[in-house]
Write an enzyme that holds these catalytic residues in place. Structure first.
Site, short mmCIF file in Angstrom:
data_model
loop_
_atom_site.label_atom_id
_atom_site.label_comp_id
_atom_site.label_asym_id
_atom_site.label_seq_id
_atom_site.Cartn_x
_atom_site.Cartn_y
_atom_site.Cartn_z
N HIS A 73 0.81 -1.22 0.00
CA HIS A 73 0.00 0.00 0.00
C HIS A 73 0.85 1.28 0.00
O HIS A 73 0.31 2.38 -0.15
CB HIS A 73 -0.95 0.00 1.20
N ASP A 86 -2.55 1.66 -4.78
CA ASP A 86 -3.84 1.90 -4.14
C ASP A 86 -4.93 1.08 -4.84
O ASP A 86 -4.71 0.50 -5.91
CB ASP A 86 -4.20 3.39 -4.21
#
Length: 444
Positions: free
Chosen positions: A414, A418
């Site tokens: 992350h 995304d």
């Protein structure tokens, strides 16, 4: 006779250190050039270190289980037929040193500084540690001079630093400070007693009671390397997960219509996995951000699409790489999958065949899995799990029918990726797979 050094080789791209798992020779053994001297493990591969000379082993510098940086000396060898003294690259002398704080003139006691364990010294006596040891100590804010060394000549090893991380090390006492008071002689203040500073501790190994009939299985070098890399991935990369369902009925029908004639013509199998790998490579070309890596203050978007594929053995997992997968046909990918899997299972996989991967595809469906959350193959930004193809009822054109369905499960870093970009990537993979038919897909 001339004494030559054997150094820790670089066993792959981005590999900075290796661990001696097993010595295959002992002092006094005669070896020929290219004979294996030791088994070395890294976080990427296990390999044998060959001798660069013919001669007699003089000294084993590194101990089994010790981790050394690339370029550090692991052993010395007396070379046959060579005259002269010691080679220019002989081992640097190590000299452990002790330092104590001076006692003040007024006889006020001053706490002595702890004994300093030195890893290596240069000609000026300056302390030097291996890059791997330095990096680990800096990351955990440890004072290496306070860590007792268990390596050769008191050398501080990576294992010593890891032990200090788990158990804490004394903080260095501050230097004596002179204090002047009116009408009193200058004296040195007594340094406070050393205090223990706890570094972020790794979870200790659990104490598990054993019973009659229990079997203790030693952890192999390969298993240790896998554990180290997986732990690093989970600690450093914040994982997130996504899953998409794909109707691969057209793909299944197309592949099944070809598999027998393909095997007869080519000599190897046309697997479903080859179609998935090709689809992933095509989608990565269209969404290159997925083909990226975290590099601290920047993200590196890789130009080449090199797909790591997970291949399991009974006790280990290897990730050989299909280089430039986007440029290969389905047939070419199927051939490489077969060849790389065979090399893994016969122990013939070379270290360079595991280097350069930019994205991993894992065929978990071959074990019957229908949903899983993989750990990212560090330092890549994502891994895709291809689950089992199963027949399920589904609604097609307003009617319920039996379809061949598969789940694609994506684990992502992350920091780099995304949900938006990953969703588009998975959607494109789904589109390619659902439109794999005889009319619009050529395996050649």
């Amino acid at each position: 006779m001339m004494i030559e050094n054997i150094k820790m080789p670089q066993l792959g791209e981005s590999v900075t250190e290796g661990t001696i798992s097993t010595w295959l020779v002992k002092v006094g053994d005669h070896v020929n050039k290219y004979d294996p001297l030791a088994e070395v493990m890294t976080d990427k591969v296990n390999a044998e270190v060959p001798s660069s000379f013919s001669g007699v082993i003089k000294e084993l510098i590194a101990n089994e289980g010790e981790t050394l940086a690339v370029g550090e000396i692991i052993c010395t060898i007396e070379v046959e037929g060579a005259s002269g003294e010691v080679a220019a690259t002989t081992i640097e002398e190590t000299k452990p040193a002790e330092k104590a704080a001076p006692v003040a003139p007024a006889q006020t006691p001053v706490a002595a500084a702890p004994v300093q364990t030195i890893d290596k010294t240069d000609e000026s006596g300056k302390v030097r540690f291996s890059p791997a040891v330095l990096r680990l100590a800096q990351e955990n804010n440890l004072d290496l001079s306070l860590i007792p060394g268990t390596g050769n000549n008191g050398r501080v090893t990576r294992k010593d630093v890891l032990n200090a991380i788990a158990n804490g090390v004394p903080q260095a006492a501050p230097a004596p400070v002179a204090v002047e008071t009116p009408a009193q002689p200058v004296v040195a203040q007594t340094a406070p007693a050393a205090q223990v500073v706890k570094a972020p501790a790794a979870a200790p190994a659990p104490v598990i009671p054993t019973a009659v009939g229990d079997i203790e299985i030693p952890v192999t070098g390969v298993r240790k390397a896998i554990a180290s890399n997986m732990l690093r991935s989970k600690h450093e990369a914040p994982h997130a997960w996504m899953m998409i369902e794909v109707d691969v009925t057209n793909l299944v029908n197309y592949r099944n219509s070809l598999k027998d004639s393909f095997k007869k013509k080519e000599g190897f199998s046309l697997t479903f996995f080859a179609f998935f790998v090709k689809a992933v490579a095509q989608a990565l070309k269209e969404y290159p951000m997925i083909n990226s890596m975290w590099a601290g203050d920047k993200i590196i978007q890789k130009k080449d699409i090199n797909l790591s594929i997970a291949v399991a053995t009974d006790d280990a997992l290897f990730v050989p790489v299909i280089k430039n997968a986007d440029e290969k046909t389905i047939k070419g990918i199927a051939r490489e999958i077969t060849e790389l899997a065979t090399k893994v299972r016969t122990g013939k996989l070379k270290s360079d065949e595991m280097q350069g991967g930019t994205f991993t595809v894992n065929n978990t469906g071959s074990f019957g899995s229908v949903q899983s959350a993989g750990i990212i193959n560090y330092p890549q930004a994502a891994i895709l799990q291809i689950e089992s193809i199963v027949k399920r009822p589904a609604v097609v054109n307003g009617m319920i029918g039996v379809r061949d369905m598969v789940n694609l499960c994506l684990s992502l870093d992350h920091r780099v990726l995304d949900g938006f970009i990953c969703g588009k990537f998975l959607g494109r993979v789904k589109e390619i797979l659902e439109n794999t038919t005889k009319e619009n897909t050529n395996v050649y």
